[in-house]
Design a protein around this motif. Structure first.
Motif, PDB file in Angstrom:
ATOM      1  N   GLY A  47      -3.827   5.830  -5.816  1.00 16.55           N
ATOM      2  CA  GLY A  47      -4.135   6.263  -4.462  1.00 16.55           C
ATOM      3  C   GLY A  47      -5.173   5.382  -3.789  1.00 16.55           C
ATOM      4  N   VAL A  48      -6.199   5.003  -4.525  1.00 17.10           N
ATOM      5  CA  VAL A  48      -7.235   4.129  -3.976  1.00 17.10           C
ATOM      6  C   VAL A  48      -6.678   2.740  -3.691  1.00 17.10           C
ATOM      7  CG1 VAL A  48      -9.353   2.897  -4.584  1.00 17.10           C
ATOM      8  CG2 VAL A  48      -9.206   5.330  -4.904  1.00 17.10           C
ATOM      9  N   VAL A  49      -5.868   2.232  -4.587  1.00 17.50           N
ATOM     10  CA  VAL A  49      -5.274   0.905  -4.353  1.00 17.50           C
ATOM     11  C   VAL A  49      -4.367   0.948  -3.130  1.00 17.50           C
ATOM     12  CG1 VAL A  49      -3.746  -0.848  -5.300  1.00 17.50           C
ATOM     13  CG2 VAL A  49      -5.470   0.181  -6.752  1.00 17.50           C
ATOM     14  N   GLY A  50      -3.555   1.993  -3.013  1.00 13.41           N
ATOM     15  CA  GLY A  50      -2.674   2.119  -1.861  1.00 13.41           C
ATOM     16  C   GLY A  50      -3.446   2.218  -0.554  1.00 13.41           C
ATOM     17  N   ALA A  51      -4.441   3.083  -0.523  1.00 11.37           N
ATOM     18  CA  ALA A  51      -5.239   3.233   0.695  1.00 11.37           C
ATOM     19  C   ALA A  51      -6.021   1.960   1.010  1.00 11.37           C
ATOM     20  CB  ALA A  51      -6.193   4.409   0.552  1.00 11.37           C
ATOM     21  N   GLY A  52      -6.524   1.291  -0.024  1.00 15.89           N
ATOM     22  CA  GLY A  52      -7.245   0.037   0.195  1.00 15.89           C
ATOM     23  C   GLY A  52      -6.359  -1.048   0.765  1.00 15.89           C
ATOM     24  N   LEU A  53      -5.130  -1.141   0.276  1.00 22.68           N
ATOM     25  CA  LEU A  53      -4.206  -2.137   0.812  1.00 22.68           C
ATOM     26  C   LEU A  53      -3.822  -1.824   2.254  1.00 22.68           C
ATOM     27  CD1 LEU A  53      -1.886  -2.778  -2.256  1.00 22.68           C
ATOM     28  CD2 LEU A  53      -3.564  -4.338  -1.274  1.00 22.68           C
ATOM     29  N   VAL A  54      -3.655  -0.552   2.578  1.00 24.08           N
ATOM     30  CA  VAL A  54      -3.343  -0.173   3.961  1.00 24.08           C
ATOM     31  C   VAL A  54      -4.525  -0.499   4.876  1.00 24.08           C
ATOM     32  CG1 VAL A  54      -2.900   1.802   5.470  1.00 24.08           C
ATOM     33  CG2 VAL A  54      -1.629   1.545   3.353  1.00 24.08           C
ATOM     34  N   LEU A  55      -5.738  -0.223   4.432  1.00 24.09           N
ATOM     35  CA  LEU A  55      -6.914  -0.569   5.242  1.00 24.09           C
ATOM     36  C   LEU A  55      -7.076  -2.075   5.395  1.00 24.09           C
ATOM     37  CD1 LEU A  55      -9.527   2.048   4.016  1.00 24.09           C
ATOM     38  CD2 LEU A  55      -8.587   1.827   6.315  1.00 24.09           C
ATOM     39  N   LEU A  56      -6.766  -2.819   4.343  1.00 32.53           N
ATOM     40  CA  LEU A  56      -6.819  -4.277   4.438  1.00 32.53           C
ATOM     41  C   LEU A  56      -5.768  -4.794   5.413  1.00 32.53           C
ATOM     42  CD1 LEU A  56      -8.334  -6.688   3.274  1.00 32.53           C
ATOM     43  CD2 LEU A  56      -6.637  -6.789   1.474  1.00 32.53           C
ATOM     44  N   ALA A  57      -4.590  -4.192   5.408  1.00 31.35           N
ATOM     45  CA  ALA A  57      -3.547  -4.558   6.370  1.00 31.35           C
ATOM     46  C   ALA A  57      -4.005  -4.258   7.793  1.00 31.35           C
ATOM     47  CB  ALA A  57      -2.263  -3.819   6.048  1.00 31.35           C
ATOM     48  N   LEU A  58      -4.664  -3.133   7.971  1.00 27.86           N
ATOM     49  CA  LEU A  58      -5.196  -2.790   9.284  1.00 27.86           C
ATOM     50  C   LEU A  58      -6.208  -3.822   9.750  1.00 27.86           C
ATOM     51  CD1 LEU A  58      -5.711  -0.570  11.563  1.00 27.86           C
ATOM     52  CD2 LEU A  58      -7.616   0.092  10.099  1.00 27.86           C
ATOM     53  N   ALA A  59      -7.069  -4.249   8.846  1.00 26.93           N
ATOM     54  CA  ALA A  59      -8.082  -5.237   9.203  1.00 26.93           C
ATOM     55  C   ALA A  59      -7.432  -6.561   9.598  1.00 26.93           C
ATOM     56  CB  ALA A  59      -9.038  -5.446   8.036  1.00 26.93           C
ATOM     57  N   LEU A  60      -6.413  -6.976   8.865  1.00 23.93           N
ATOM     58  CA  LEU A  60      -5.737  -8.230   9.203  1.00 23.93           C
ATOM     59  C   LEU A  60      -4.954  -8.128  10.500  1.00 23.93           C
ATOM     60  CD1 LEU A  60      -4.373  -9.571   5.813  1.00 23.93           C
ATOM     61  CD2 LEU A  60      -6.080 -10.618   7.272  1.00 23.93           C
TER      62      LEU A  60
ATOM     63  N   GLY B 225       0.815  -1.207   0.000  1.00 22.35           N
ATOM     64  CA  GLY B 225       0.000   0.000   0.000  1.00 22.35           C
ATOM     65  C   GLY B 225       0.849   1.257   0.000  1.00 22.35           C
ATOM     66  N   ALA B 226       1.959   1.218   0.744  1.00 27.39           N
ATOM     67  CA  ALA B 226       2.860   2.371   0.755  1.00 27.39           C
ATOM     68  C   ALA B 226       3.508   2.578  -0.602  1.00 27.39           C
ATOM     69  CB  ALA B 226       3.930   2.188   1.829  1.00 27.39           C
ATOM     70  N   VAL B 227       3.854   1.495  -1.282  1.00 27.18           N
ATOM     71  CA  VAL B 227       4.452   1.602  -2.620  1.00 27.18           C
ATOM     72  C   VAL B 227       3.458   2.198  -3.605  1.00 27.18           C
ATOM     73  CG1 VAL B 227       5.319   0.250  -4.572  1.00 27.18           C
ATOM     74  CG2 VAL B 227       6.175  -0.193  -2.275  1.00 27.18           C
ATOM     75  N   PHE B 228       2.218   1.737  -3.563  1.00 29.76           N
ATOM     76  CA  PHE B 228       1.205   2.294  -4.461  1.00 29.76           C
ATOM     77  C   PHE B 228       0.946   3.766  -4.152  1.00 29.76           C
ATOM     78  CE2 PHE B 228       0.045  -2.012  -5.758  1.00 29.76           C
ATOM     79  CZ  PHE B 228      -0.257  -1.801  -7.088  1.00 29.76           C
ATOM     80  N   SER B 229       0.933   4.130  -2.882  1.00 27.76           N
ATOM     81  CA  SER B 229       0.748   5.530  -2.522  1.00 27.76           C
ATOM     82  C   SER B 229       1.929   6.376  -2.992  1.00 27.76           C
ATOM     83  CB  SER B 229       0.574   5.671  -1.012  1.00 27.76           C
ATOM     84  OG  SER B 229      -0.605   5.010  -0.601  1.00 27.76           O
ATOM     85  N   LEU B 230       3.128   5.830  -2.901  1.00 28.00           N
ATOM     86  CA  LEU B 230       4.304   6.532  -3.408  1.00 28.00           C
ATOM     87  C   LEU B 230       4.218   6.717  -4.922  1.00 28.00           C
ATOM     88  CD1 LEU B 230       7.166   7.704  -2.909  1.00 28.00           C
ATOM     89  CD2 LEU B 230       8.022   5.392  -3.342  1.00 28.00           C
ATOM     90  N   LEU B 231       3.779   5.675  -5.628  1.00 28.82           N
ATOM     91  CA  LEU B 231       3.612   5.790  -7.077  1.00 28.82           C
ATOM     92  C   LEU B 231       2.558   6.833  -7.441  1.00 28.82           C
ATOM     93  CD1 LEU B 231       3.813   2.058  -8.191  1.00 28.82           C
ATOM     94  CD2 LEU B 231       5.490   3.865  -8.583  1.00 28.82           C
ATOM     95  N   ALA B 232       1.500   6.913  -6.653  1.00 26.30           N
ATOM     96  CA  ALA B 232       0.488   7.938  -6.900  1.00 26.30           C
ATOM     97  C   ALA B 232       1.075   9.326  -6.699  1.00 26.30           C
ATOM     98  CB  ALA B 232      -0.712   7.725  -5.976  1.00 26.30           C
ATOM     99  N   ALA B 233       1.877   9.498  -5.658  1.00 23.44           N
ATOM    100  CA  ALA B 233       2.495  10.800  -5.403  1.00 23.44           C
ATOM    101  C   ALA B 233       3.485  11.164  -6.503  1.00 23.44           C
ATOM    102  CB  ALA B 233       3.192  10.790  -4.050  1.00 23.44           C
ATOM    103  N   ILE B 234       4.267  10.208  -6.951  1.00 26.05           N
ATOM    104  CA  ILE B 234       5.205  10.460  -8.050  1.00 26.05           C
ATOM    105  C   ILE B 234       4.442  10.811  -9.323  1.00 26.05           C
ATOM    106  CG2 ILE B 234       6.923   9.377  -9.563  1.00 26.05           C
ATOM    107  CD1 ILE B 234       7.895   7.848  -7.071  1.00 26.05           C
TER     108      ILE B 234
END
Length: 115
Positions: free
Chosen positions: A45-58, A17-26
């Protein structure tokens, strides 16, 4: 054993999720015009945030937290594309031109004029 596996999987999802968010920022910084920047921000950005939220859930393992994380993912998936579309359409009508390499301009065909 299973709890440790969930923790490792959550860490992997958090990094992804952090990598996808970084790619969105770049993408927002490097892409040439408003429309391609908005595309990068809304998709990656949505993929990055979704992966971070999924990590939080797990990682949490708590029922209400998992439910909130899933609802957050659904909210992002439903609202971000609509908001990006409306912002792009408003920007086009306000006169922001696409990049010079844009080949297909459906709004120009629809309205018959350039911004």
């Amino acid at each position: 054993m299973i709890a440790a596996l969930f923790q490792y999987l959550a860490a992997l999802l958090m990094v992804a999720g952090a990598v996808f968010s970084l790619l969105a920022a770049i993408g927002v910084l490097r892409l040439p015009d408003l429309y391609t920047r908005m595309h990068a921000a809304s998709k990656a950005g949505v993929v990055g945030a979704g992966l971070v939220l999924l990590a939080l859930a797990l990682a949490s393992g708590d029922g209400p937290v998992v439910l909130r994380a899933i609802l957050g993912i659904l909210f992002l998936l439903l609202t971000t594309p609509v908001a990006a579309h409306l912002l792009a359409r408003a920007a086009y009508r306000a006169g922001h031109r696409p990049a010079s390499f844009t080949i297909v301009n459906d709004l120009q065909r629809e309205t018959g004029k350039t911004p």
